[in-house]
Motif scaffolding. Structure first.
Motif, PDB file in Angstrom:
ATOM      1  N   UNK C 256       0.851  -1.212   0.000  1.00 27.95           N
ATOM      2  CA  UNK C 256       0.000   0.000   0.000  1.00 27.95           C
ATOM      3  C   UNK C 256       0.878   1.250   0.000  1.00 27.95           C
ATOM      4  N   UNK C 257       1.923   1.237   0.827  1.00 28.00           N
ATOM      5  CA  UNK C 257       2.822   2.393   0.883  1.00 28.00           C
ATOM      6  C   UNK C 257       3.521   2.606  -0.451  1.00 28.00           C
ATOM      7  N   UNK C 258       4.032   1.508  -1.016  1.00 29.99           N
ATOM      8  CA  UNK C 258       4.796   1.621  -2.260  1.00 29.99           C
ATOM      9  C   UNK C 258       3.905   2.097  -3.406  1.00 29.99           C
ATOM     10  N   UNK C 259       2.680   1.623  -3.430  1.00 25.47           N
ATOM     11  CA  UNK C 259       1.763   2.040  -4.498  1.00 25.47           C
ATOM     12  C   UNK C 259       1.443   3.528  -4.386  1.00 25.47           C
ATOM     13  N   UNK C 260       1.419   4.028  -3.154  1.00 27.32           N
ATOM     14  CA  UNK C 260       1.214   5.467  -2.959  1.00 27.32           C
ATOM     15  C   UNK C 260       2.346   6.289  -3.565  1.00 27.32           C
ATOM     16  N   UNK C 261       3.542   5.668  -3.657  1.00 28.48           N
ATOM     17  CA  UNK C 261       4.666   6.385  -4.266  1.00 28.48           C
ATOM     18  C   UNK C 261       4.766   6.113  -5.759  1.00 28.48           C
ATOM     19  N   UNK C 262       3.835   5.298  -6.282  1.00 33.68           N
ATOM     20  CA  UNK C 262       3.807   5.064  -7.723  1.00 33.68           C
ATOM     21  C   UNK C 262       4.465   3.780  -8.170  1.00 33.68           C
ATOM     22  N   UNK C 263       5.013   3.017  -7.199  1.00 31.95           N
ATOM     23  CA  UNK C 263       5.664   1.766  -7.572  1.00 31.95           C
ATOM     24  C   UNK C 263       4.629   0.646  -7.549  1.00 31.95           C
ATOM     25  N   UNK C 264       4.465  -0.050  -8.679  1.00 38.34           N
ATOM     26  CA  UNK C 264       3.417  -1.068  -8.759  1.00 38.34           C
ATOM     27  C   UNK C 264       3.950  -2.408  -8.268  1.00 38.34           C
ATOM     28  N   UNK C 265       3.622  -2.699  -7.026  1.00 38.35           N
ATOM     29  CA  UNK C 265       4.086  -3.932  -6.394  1.00 38.35           C
ATOM     30  C   UNK C 265       2.876  -4.794  -6.074  1.00 38.35           C
ATOM     31  N   UNK C 266       3.027  -6.107  -6.251  1.00 38.53           N
ATOM     32  CA  UNK C 266       1.952  -7.051  -5.923  1.00 38.53           C
ATOM     33  C   UNK C 266       2.447  -8.092  -4.936  1.00 38.53           C
ATOM     34  N   UNK C 267       1.519  -8.971  -4.543  1.00 37.16           N
ATOM     35  CA  UNK C 267       1.874 -10.019  -3.577  1.00 37.16           C
ATOM     36  C   UNK C 267       1.405 -11.376  -4.070  1.00 37.16           C
ATOM     37  N   UNK C 268       2.288 -12.354  -3.987  1.00 34.67           N
ATOM     38  CA  UNK C 268       1.903 -13.752  -4.164  1.00 34.67           C
ATOM     39  C   UNK C 268       1.985 -14.393  -2.787  1.00 34.67           C
ATOM     40  N   UNK C 269       0.845 -14.849  -2.281  1.00 32.44           N
ATOM     41  CA  UNK C 269       0.832 -15.435  -0.930  1.00 32.44           C
ATOM     42  C   UNK C 269       0.438 -16.913  -1.000  1.00 32.44           C
ATOM     43  N   UNK C 270       1.405 -17.817  -0.765  1.00 24.78           N
ATOM     44  CA  UNK C 270       1.027 -19.230  -0.683  1.00 24.78           C
ATOM     45  C   UNK C 270       0.172 -19.433   0.557  1.00 24.78           C
ATOM     46  N   UNK C 271      -0.935 -20.123   0.415  1.00 22.29           N
ATOM     47  CA  UNK C 271      -1.769 -20.482   1.570  1.00 22.29           C
ATOM     48  C   UNK C 271      -1.442 -21.920   1.979  1.00 22.29           C
ATOM     49  N   UNK C 272      -1.268 -22.797   0.971  1.00 21.26           N
ATOM     50  CA  UNK C 272      -0.700 -24.107   1.280  1.00 21.26           C
ATOM     51  C   UNK C 272       0.811 -23.974   1.114  1.00 21.26           C
ATOM     52  N   UNK C 273       1.538 -24.315   2.177  1.00 25.02           N
ATOM     53  CA  UNK C 273       3.003 -24.218   2.106  1.00 25.02           C
ATOM     54  C   UNK C 273       3.565 -25.548   1.620  1.00 25.02           C
TER      55      UNK C 273
END
Lengths: 181, 257, 349
Positions: C256-273
């Protein structure tokens, strides 16, 4: 809206219950909330703090990098957390026992003699509740009614008289409010 | 013609893998006979140990679930608490009960779990090849006490039955042996009492059986039986160590009188 | 508390455990509430070792069973987890990870990833590992854990940490699924019929090999069918963070912070490890070149990310082991330090 608050003090001063009650109240008011306690290995003494996040949207991180508000009940907590407050944020301190001056100049500071006020009302253990009154008066995060209802629910089976005296302490804090800048 | 001897219903028609002169096969048979006599085959669940008796499920024709080394009483606890109307027994050796599983055994006894433990004490680790057991007697030579067990180095043999009989959760504890026809009959009676305690819901019962291990004792089967009388039972005296049902009866009689 | 309530609602009727911080809320909740349920059994065991074997016994006897602990206690339970896998008994194990190795500390950590996802105990086996990131997910995944454990007759681990364990968020419990578990697997006495036995000891190597392959075939089905993950802001992302559990919460804050500065960052979150969503992660590498793994460890999930992405993407890493929980701001700073639009992410070696 996303507001994060850190409550901090000695273990036993009731900082976790402040945060818990606020989170509980905000939840019943329909907000998304997270409550994140942190305490030492000791059961009594040591330091304790908790972070409460309140938002009308899903909360990404329950951790506060730069909290909007900080409530400190003892001096070590002031040192630990004052630099974390977001510019323009607010600091609430228990001026009865915190004698040092905060170093920040870009925040609002509320000095509440909450321990003395609680003592005058006959029970120093209500320092946290007095502080909570002052905190909600100035932040308006939830209404006094919601907070007091939440307090009654959290205290649950406690005696009516204890709940009553806490109400009084809260009201005293709510009516005090003297900003010092 | 009347059949006077046959395979108990609770035994499978498999030939024992145990060494000649080993006490396990006798103990197995006695348990099976008792299960038959009490007519509890269909509601009995057995927990065999790690050790020579690890293959006990090849012989007992009752439901069985293996436990890791020493964990039998914990497993039996889980089973019995879920199925309190079943008869659950754990079969354990001296290493299993008195060394690696002492905590599980002691605490199951202390909780008064309503289970029966059959404890085979042969003063040696059989399956792994004759190492010292917690119940090896002083001076006994094993592959890990080659000059004989010394108390200063290896401690004293543990008297499980005496210790467990001090726990309020236990109801019936007896030490027996299987080195003669008379002692075998006595042991069967003890096993029956232990199972009866469980059926009556009284709590933890334990039968310790001094059992010959000719292979690892490096003796003939006959000498092994003699050694139990001459050496082993001096360290581990035979007899009833605890009999709560009998004490209760005595109390009732006194009360009535 | 959430886990305890979810477990009871999911039909858990047996709990055994030994107190250890930070997860004592679970046994305390079970002591009070599980015993109020018809047939519910709670035992405070003498040790972690005893607890897991009590669970095995209860599971064999047909009860949905659970234990919980934190890192050092989970190490002790490994003997029993290996045994559960060998005997194909369902059970749910909760690990509220703390700092390690050794006694470590009681602060949130993700240092048990290897132990959890590689089996943990001795022998050739796997455990299904679920990594919740919210209180809601703790409730949902606990309920799912019981279903998965029954379905595949295998132990399932909830891998969370002290922060997840202590955090409070509102939760809505979903309707539990009725239990589907064939009677033939339950040990309750032979009745008038044939007796059965449950065992992991198979002395003949060829038979043991067959048992190993049988288990492996099951694990392959799980790996194919049961992976779960979450995508957050990946559609337009030029850089993707990979994080799970508490780490993923911090990562979302940083994003959220990075997107506010214009950097387009996403998240890949494994739920099954385990099973790790390898293919789903690799798919992302078709359009994104830069990935940054963030863990509360020195880099364990990093290895699974490398297995998925090595040769397809640039992989950076940020780790905070030992019970340190960094702020989203710190992670955002790390991203801007390690990532440059022209040069991409600084690769971790």
């Amino acid at each position: 809206m996303l507001v994060k608050t850190i409550f901090a003090g000695f273990g036993g001063q009731g900082v976790l219950i402040m945060g818990y009650t606020l989170a509980h109240g905000a939840m019943s008011a329909g907000y998304h909330v997270t409550f994140l306690p942190a305490y030492g290995a000791e059961v009594r003494g040591g330091t304790a703090n908790c972070t409460v996040a309140i938002s009308d949207d899903e909360i990404a991180s329950p951790i506060a990098s730069a909290p909007d508000y900080i409530v400190v009940l003892n001096t070590p907590s002031l040192y630990t957390f004052q630099n974390r407050i977001a510019p323009g944020g607010s600091l609430f301190l228990n001026s009865s026992i915190i004698a040092v001056e905060p170093s920040r100049r870009d925040i609002r500071i509320f000095k509440i003699p909450s321990a003395e006020m609680a003592e005058k009302m006959g029970n120093p253990r209500m320092t946290n509740t007095v502080m909570m009154g002052a905190f909600l008066k100035n932040t308006g995060l939830v209404t006094p009614d919601i907070y007091l209802a939440s307090m009654e629910e959290v205290m649950g089976s406690k005696k009516k008289s204890i709940i009553e005296i806490n109400r009084k302490a809260f009201t005293a804090g709510f009516e005090y409010s003297e900003e010092s800048t | 013609m009347k059949k006077v001897f046959g395979r108990p219903k609770s035994m499978k028609a498999n030939i024992f893998h145990y060494c000649a002169g080993c006490g396990h096969s006798i103990a197995h048979r006695l348990i099976a006979e008792v299960i038959d006599e009490l007519d509890i085959r269909g509601i009995t669940i057995g927990v065999p140990p790690a050790g020579c008796a690890v293959l006990a499920y090849n012989y007992f024709d009752v439901d069985m679930i293996e436990a890791q080394h020493g964990r039998g009483p914990a497993m039996a606890t889980g089973i019995k608490r879920v199925l309190p109307d079943r008869i659950v027994f754990s079969y354990q050796g001296d290493g299993d009960l008195a060394a690696i599983g002492i905590a599980e055994s002691f605490h199951a006894a202390n909780r008064g779990e309503n289970i029966t433990v059959i404890f085979i004490n042969n003063a040696v680790y059989g399956m792994t090849g004759g190492q010292m057991a917690p119940t090896s007697i002083l001076g006994q030579k094993t592959t890990t006490s080659p000059t004989g067990r010394q108390s200063v180095l290896e401690g004293h043999p543990i008297r499980v039955s005496e210790i467990f009989s001090l726990l309020p959760g236990t109801t019936y504890i007896e030490r027996c042996t299987v080195n003669s026809p008379a002692s075998i009959l006595r042991t069967k009676k003890a096993i029956r009492k232990a199972f009866q305690c469980q059926i009556d819901g009284l709590g933890f019962s334990l039968i310790e059986i001094l059992s010959p291990c000719p292979t690892n004792w490096k003796m003939t089967p006959v000498d092994s039986c003699r050694w139990i009388d001459e050496a082993m039972s001096k360290e581990f005296p035979l007899g009833i160590l605890k009999d709560v049902p009998a004490e209760q009866k005595k109390g009732e009689r006194r009360h009535a009188g | 508390m959430v886990i305890g309530e979810a477990a009871i609602r999911a039909g858990c009727r047996f709990y055994a455990g030994y107190p250890i911080t930070p997860q004592n809320e679970i046994p305390e909740y079970m002591a009070e509430h599980l015993r109020q349920v018809e047939g519910g059994v709670f035992i405070q065991s003498e040790s972690e070792v005893a607890a897991i074997h009590m669970v095995a016994g209860a599971s064999a006897a047909g009860a949905r069973s659970m234990t919980s602990s934190s890192s050092p206690g989970i190490s002790l339970k490994q003997e029993g987890i290996s045994s559960l896998a060998a005997c194909q008994l369902p059970a749910v194990i909760v690990n509220m990870m703390r700092g390690g190795p050794g006694l470590g500390n009681i602060s949130p950590s993700q240092g048990d990833y290897f132990q959890a996802t590689r089996g943990g105990g001795h022998g050739d086996y796997r455990v299904i590992v679920l990594g919740p990131a919210t209180a809601q997910e703790m409730a949902d995944l606990t309920m799912d854990a019981f279903t998965l454990a029954d379905q595949y007759r295998t132990p399932v681990m909830i891998l969370a940490d002290g922060m997840m364990g202590q955090m409070m968020e509102p939760v809505v419990f979903k309707e539990p699924q009725p239990r589907v578990y064939p009677e033939i697997y339950i040990m309750k006495g032979a009745g008038a019929g044939k007796s059965k036995f449950i065992r992991g000891l198979i002395l003949d190597p060829l038979d043991m090999e067959e048992h190993n392959w049988t288990l492996d075939r099951k694990y392959q089905v799980i790996a194919r069918k049961e992976t779960r993950h979450e995508l957050y802001g990946t559609d337009d992302a030029e850089l993707i963070l990979v994080a799970y559990g508490t780490g993923a919460r911090i990562a979302k804050g940083a994003i959220k912070r990075l997107r506010n500065t214009g950097l387009k960052v996403g998240l890949f979150r494994p739920i099954t490890l385990w099973p790790f969503p390898t293919n789903e992660l690799r798919d992302l590498a078709k359009k994104v070149e830069n990935f940054l793994v963030f863990e509360l460890s020195t880099g364990q999930m990093l290895e699974d990310v490398r297995l998925a992405l090595q040769g397809f993407a640039r992989i950076g890493f940020h780790g905070r082991p030992g019970g340190v929980v960094p702020t989203p701001a710190e992670l955002a700073n790390v991203v801007t330090r390690q990532y440059d639009r022209k040069q991409g992410i600084i690769e971790h070696h």
